[in-house]
Design a protein around this motif. Structure first.
Motif, PDB file in Angstrom:
ATOM      1  N   ASP A 387       0.855  -1.189   0.000  1.00  0.00           N
ATOM      2  CA  ASP A 387       0.000   0.000   0.000  1.00  0.00           C
ATOM      3  C   ASP A 387       0.887   1.233   0.000  1.00  0.00           C
ATOM      4  O   ASP A 387       1.768   1.375   0.859  1.00  0.00           O
ATOM      5  CB  ASP A 387      -0.900   0.027   1.235  1.00  0.00           C
ATOM      6  CG  ASP A 387      -2.004  -1.020   1.171  1.00  0.00           C
ATOM      7  OD1 ASP A 387      -2.223  -1.572   0.075  1.00  0.00           O
ATOM      8  OD2 ASP A 387      -2.630  -1.276   2.216  1.00  0.00           O
ATOM      9  N   ILE A 388       0.665   2.130  -0.957  1.00  0.00           N
ATOM     10  CA  ILE A 388       1.477   3.354  -0.981  1.00  0.00           C
ATOM     11  C   ILE A 388       0.993   4.296   0.119  1.00  0.00           C
ATOM     12  O   ILE A 388      -0.202   4.360   0.420  1.00  0.00           O
ATOM     13  CB  ILE A 388       1.403   4.052  -2.347  1.00  0.00           C
ATOM     14  CG1 ILE A 388      -0.047   4.474  -2.667  1.00  0.00           C
ATOM     15  CG2 ILE A 388       1.965   3.175  -3.443  1.00  0.00           C
ATOM     16  CD1 ILE A 388      -0.154   5.360  -3.889  1.00  0.00           C
ATOM     17  N   PRO A 389       1.880   5.030   0.775  1.00  0.00           N
ATOM     18  CA  PRO A 389       1.457   6.014   1.786  1.00  0.00           C
ATOM     19  C   PRO A 389       0.606   7.103   1.136  1.00  0.00           C
ATOM     20  O   PRO A 389       0.875   7.525   0.003  1.00  0.00           O
ATOM     21  CB  PRO A 389       2.786   6.587   2.305  1.00  0.00           C
ATOM     22  CG  PRO A 389       3.832   5.598   1.897  1.00  0.00           C
ATOM     23  CD  PRO A 389       3.340   4.971   0.634  1.00  0.00           C
ATOM     24  N   ALA A 390      -0.425   7.542   1.849  1.00  0.00           N
ATOM     25  CA  ALA A 390      -1.301   8.586   1.304  1.00  0.00           C
ATOM     26  C   ALA A 390      -0.519   9.863   1.009  1.00  0.00           C
ATOM     27  O   ALA A 390      -0.779  10.561   0.024  1.00  0.00           O
ATOM     28  CB  ALA A 390      -2.431   8.872   2.277  1.00  0.00           C
ATOM     29  N   ALA A 391       0.473  10.167   1.867  1.00  0.00           N
ATOM     30  CA  ALA A 391       1.250  11.399   1.681  1.00  0.00           C
ATOM     31  C   ALA A 391       2.098  11.361   0.418  1.00  0.00           C
ATOM     32  O   ALA A 391       2.480  12.406  -0.119  1.00  0.00           O
ATOM     33  CB  ALA A 391       2.147  11.646   2.896  1.00  0.00           C
ATOM     34  N   SER A 392       2.387  10.156  -0.077  1.00  0.00           N
ATOM     35  CA  SER A 392       3.275  10.053  -1.247  1.00  0.00           C
ATOM     36  C   SER A 392       2.624  10.577  -2.519  1.00  0.00           C
ATOM     37  O   SER A 392       3.309  10.858  -3.501  1.00  0.00           O
ATOM     38  CB  SER A 392       3.708   8.599  -1.450  1.00  0.00           C
ATOM     39  OG  SER A 392       2.601   7.787  -1.820  1.00  0.00           O
ATOM     40  N   LEU A 393       1.285  10.711  -2.519  1.00  0.00           N
ATOM     41  CA  LEU A 393       0.626  11.261  -3.701  1.00  0.00           C
ATOM     42  C   LEU A 393       1.042  12.699  -3.975  1.00  0.00           C
ATOM     43  O   LEU A 393       0.956  13.179  -5.108  1.00  0.00           O
ATOM     44  CB  LEU A 393      -0.895  11.181  -3.562  1.00  0.00           C
ATOM     45  CG  LEU A 393      -1.547  10.009  -4.314  1.00  0.00           C
ATOM     46  CD1 LEU A 393      -1.171   8.687  -3.650  1.00  0.00           C
ATOM     47  CD2 LEU A 393      -3.053  10.165  -4.366  1.00  0.00           C
ATOM     48  N   GLN A 394       1.521  13.392  -2.931  1.00  0.00           N
ATOM     49  CA  GLN A 394       2.001  14.758  -3.133  1.00  0.00           C
ATOM     50  C   GLN A 394       3.207  14.781  -4.074  1.00  0.00           C
ATOM     51  O   GLN A 394       3.547  15.833  -4.631  1.00  0.00           O
ATOM     52  CB  GLN A 394       2.366  15.384  -1.788  1.00  0.00           C
ATOM     53  CG  GLN A 394       1.160  15.542  -0.854  1.00  0.00           C
ATOM     54  CD  GLN A 394       1.560  16.050   0.511  1.00  0.00           C
ATOM     55  OE1 GLN A 394       2.010  17.177   0.656  1.00  0.00           O
ATOM     56  NE2 GLN A 394       1.410  15.221   1.541  1.00  0.00           N
ATOM     57  N   ALA A 395       3.846  13.635  -4.223  1.00  0.00           N
ATOM     58  CA  ALA A 395       4.994  13.556  -5.139  1.00  0.00           C
ATOM     59  C   ALA A 395       4.582  13.879  -6.567  1.00  0.00           C
ATOM     60  O   ALA A 395       5.397  14.370  -7.359  1.00  0.00           O
ATOM     61  CB  ALA A 395       5.609  12.152  -5.083  1.00  0.00           C
ATOM     62  N   PHE A 396       3.311  13.633  -6.901  1.00  0.00           N
ATOM     63  CA  PHE A 396       2.881  13.884  -8.273  1.00  0.00           C
ATOM     64  C   PHE A 396       2.788  15.382  -8.569  1.00  0.00           C
ATOM     65  O   PHE A 396       2.880  15.789  -9.730  1.00  0.00           O
ATOM     66  CB  PHE A 396       1.543  13.187  -8.541  1.00  0.00           C
ATOM     67  CG  PHE A 396       1.680  11.697  -8.689  1.00  0.00           C
ATOM     68  CD1 PHE A 396       2.060  11.144  -9.901  1.00  0.00           C
ATOM     69  CD2 PHE A 396       1.461  10.856  -7.608  1.00  0.00           C
ATOM     70  CE1 PHE A 396       2.203   9.768 -10.041  1.00  0.00           C
ATOM     71  CE2 PHE A 396       1.605   9.476  -7.732  1.00  0.00           C
ATOM     72  CZ  PHE A 396       1.982   8.937  -8.945  1.00  0.00           C
ATOM     73  N   THR A 397       2.609  16.207  -7.528  1.00  0.00           N
ATOM     74  CA  THR A 397       2.689  17.650  -7.731  1.00  0.00           C
ATOM     75  C   THR A 397       4.104  18.025  -8.138  1.00  0.00           C
ATOM     76  O   THR A 397       4.323  18.742  -9.126  1.00  0.00           O
ATOM     77  CB  THR A 397       2.293  18.405  -6.448  1.00  0.00           C
ATOM     78  OG1 THR A 397       0.928  18.117  -6.131  1.00  0.00           O
ATOM     79  CG2 THR A 397       2.470  19.908  -6.621  1.00  0.00           C
TER      80      THR A 397
END
Length: 587
Positions: A387-397
């Protein structure tokens, strides 16, 4: 034998090889061939990559640490994140004052880095203390040790102090390595801001993809400790470039720019009764700009019936019985000069742009708070039991910035430059406005996605189960993160260049600090808005920010922010249309 002081003297650089207003590390006139430009900028950009890696190593997952290890409510945690981010974005005003008035940018960066490292070290120590609140994602009631809470927040704000000195100086110091009076270096300076933000977001991407996983799955102590080590390496890299840097030369015969500008406002306030026509008669119009004419009063002084007139009344005395006004001579260091007044006007001229960008800053604050908490409730599996960490989605910014900046700098700018004839392709204000528009669209998308998430919770009967993982992929959040990144390429970089370029040369650190303060105030406004809405909606049991996100209404909040962004954009366009650029601006 070479005569000292001649062009052949190795200690005296050739006149056409020196950079006016800059010195090398030994205090000699800086040589264009051996100092500054990209050779120096690479050192400084590397430092910024490391600093952003460290900062976002804390900020990216801070809301999960506060709701988990420290047991705060979601609204309380969001307010704490916004407050800390706001303080960290306002302290650069202090750091800029210290740098521009006393230490200079180089020494301020060194001392700020040491404070930064100390704060990160103590933060790591606070994270390894034993706590009853171990699960960072589960909604539970727990009470961590008081020592852990005190040490955590002390170190957190110590990091903010370090950032306050580091942030305004590194970017200004990097831009100082390019001479705006040289045509080639002027183009490189505009490009520098693009690649600066590119490098910064590269560090952020690594943070989101690596540190978030370490913090949630291995150890918070290790997750905070790695940024500390990275900052120590960054300081070493910065010191390695010492011999290559260009250092701004301070004019010893002039007072601090803060003092000069402050005296203009005070003198103008003292002469507020003076009629504008009286000022116009005593000041040369070709030297004084006509915008903010009230500040021209700082050039005048009230003088009673002076002895130099023999105590006799003149025609002017009759027309102005309270004062005889005269322009202060420039030689008198105690008086305000035309240059001082124009400096004050340059700073005041920025305020409408600063104020109308606050809506953008409020929107910017959401990606590290509510976006992350939404992701926790959604399906984050990428297969193989990971499961990817929810905070890691900020990497797409950050990733979208990394991908778009080269396209913007190498393709869009040359095309726009050929069409408009401007060095940067489009004006700085046009660039900022484009980003504000995209930011407003991102809030509309965020509201629609949250409506979909709430409908999914109702459809599967999971509204009353706060820890439930919804059968909705976390990738639904991806468009709003990408739109954030696209808006950053326009607005964020545009604001950096604008506030650096439009302030007096001696106040370049302050210019960067003013740009950062937009996001400081924006975070405080976001926190106040959350607090006000929480109080207004919590009474009936239907809080927009319920700890159970399936019962909350973040969609309403996002629609409010979309409206705020739209109003702010309209006001921005009004003021940007009438903005007068400083003379010599690169646009």
């Amino acid at each position: 034998m070479t005569i000292a002081g001649t062009p052949g003297d190795p200690e005296t650089p050739l006149l056409d090889d020196t950079v006016d207003g800059s010195a090398d590390h030994k205090g000699r006139p800086a040589r264009r061939s051996t100092t500054g430009r990209w050779r120096s900028a690479y050192f400084i950009i590397s430092v910024e990559v490391a600093e952003r890696f460290a900062y976002y190593g804390i900020q990216a997952n801070l809301i999960n640490y506060l709701t988990g290890r420290l047991g705060l409510s979601m609204a309380g945690a969001a307010e704490n994140v916004n407050t800390w981010t706001g303080v960290g974005s306002l302290l650069p005003l202090v750091g800029a004052f210290v740098a521009d008035s006393y230490l200079g940018r180089y020494l301020t960066i060194v001392f700020a880095s040491l404070i930064y490292i100390l704060g990160l070290g103590l933060l790591s120590l606070s994270a390894v203390l034993p706590s009853d609140c171990q699960n960072s994602n589960q909604i539970t009631s727990c009470s961590p040790p008081q020592l852990q809470i005190i040490l955590f927040f002390f170190s957190l704000y110590l990091v903010a102090v370090g950032q306050g000195g580091h942030k305004p100086c590194t970017q200004a110091f990097g831009a100082d390595q390019f001479d705006g009076r040289n045509s080639e270096e002027n183009k490189a300076k505009s490009s520098f801001f693009n690649w600066w933000y590119f490098g910064m977001n590269f560090g952020i991407v690594v943070t989101y993809t690596v540190l978030s996983y370490i913090q949630e799955n291995l150890s918070w102590g290790l997750g905070f400790g790695i940024p500390c080590i990275v900052m120590m390496a960054a300081l070493l890299i910065f010191l390695l470039g010492t011999r290559t840097y260009r250092y701004s030369v301070k004019k010893d015969d002039r007072k601090s720019p803060f003092v000069r500008i402050g005296k203009v406002f005070i003198a103008a306030a003292k002469n507020w009764r003076t009629m504008p026509s009286s000022v116009d008669k005593r000041t040369p119009n070709h030297q004084v700009s006509q915008q903010f004419k009230c500040l021209n009063k700082a050039l005048l002084t009230p003088d009673g019936f002076s002895q130099e007139n023999g105590g006799q009344c003149t025609i002017d005395d009759v027309e102005e019985p309270k004062a005889v006004l005269r322009v202060f001579p420039k030689e008198n260091g105690e008086q305000c000069t035309i240059d001082d007044v124009e400096e004050a006007k340059a700073v005041l001229r920025l305020f409408p742009i600063w104020a109308t960008c606050l809506g953008y800053a409020i929107v910017f604050a959401q990606s590290s708070t509510f976006f992350t908490k939404q992701g926790v409730t959604m399906g984050r599996s990428i297969g193989w039991g990971i499961d990817i960490p929810a905070a890691s989605l900020q990497a797409f910014t950050g990733l979208s910035v990394v991908l778009i900046v080269p396209i913007y700098d190498r393709i869009l700018v040359p095309i726009a430059r050929a069409l408009t004839g401007k060095p940067s392709g489009i004006t700085m204000l046009q660039r900022i406005g484009t980003g504000l528009f995209i930011s407003a669209i991102s809030m509309v998308v965020a509201a629609l996605v949250e409506e979909k998430r709430l409908e999914t919770a109702k459809e599967y009967g999971l509204v009353d189960i706060p820890d439930a993982i919804l059968p909705m992929s976390v990738w639904w959040l991806l468009p709003q993160y990408i739109l954030y990144g696209v808006s950053d390429v326009f607005s964020m970089i545009g604001l950096q260049e604008f506030f650096y370029d439009q302030v007096p040369t001696e106040l370049r650190s302050l210019g960067i600090a003013l740009y950062l303060s937009i996001f400081g105030v924006g975070n405080f406004l976001s926190s106040l808005l959350i607090s006000a809405i929480e109080k207004a909606t919590d009474g009936d049991g239907h809080s927009w920010f319920s700890d159970n996100l399936n019962q909350a209404h973040l969609d309403y909040f996002y629609w409010v922010l979309a409206g705020v962004s739209a109003v702010a954009l309209i006001l921005y366009m009004y003021f940007a249309k009438s903005y007068i650029y400083n003379k010599g601006s690169t646009l």
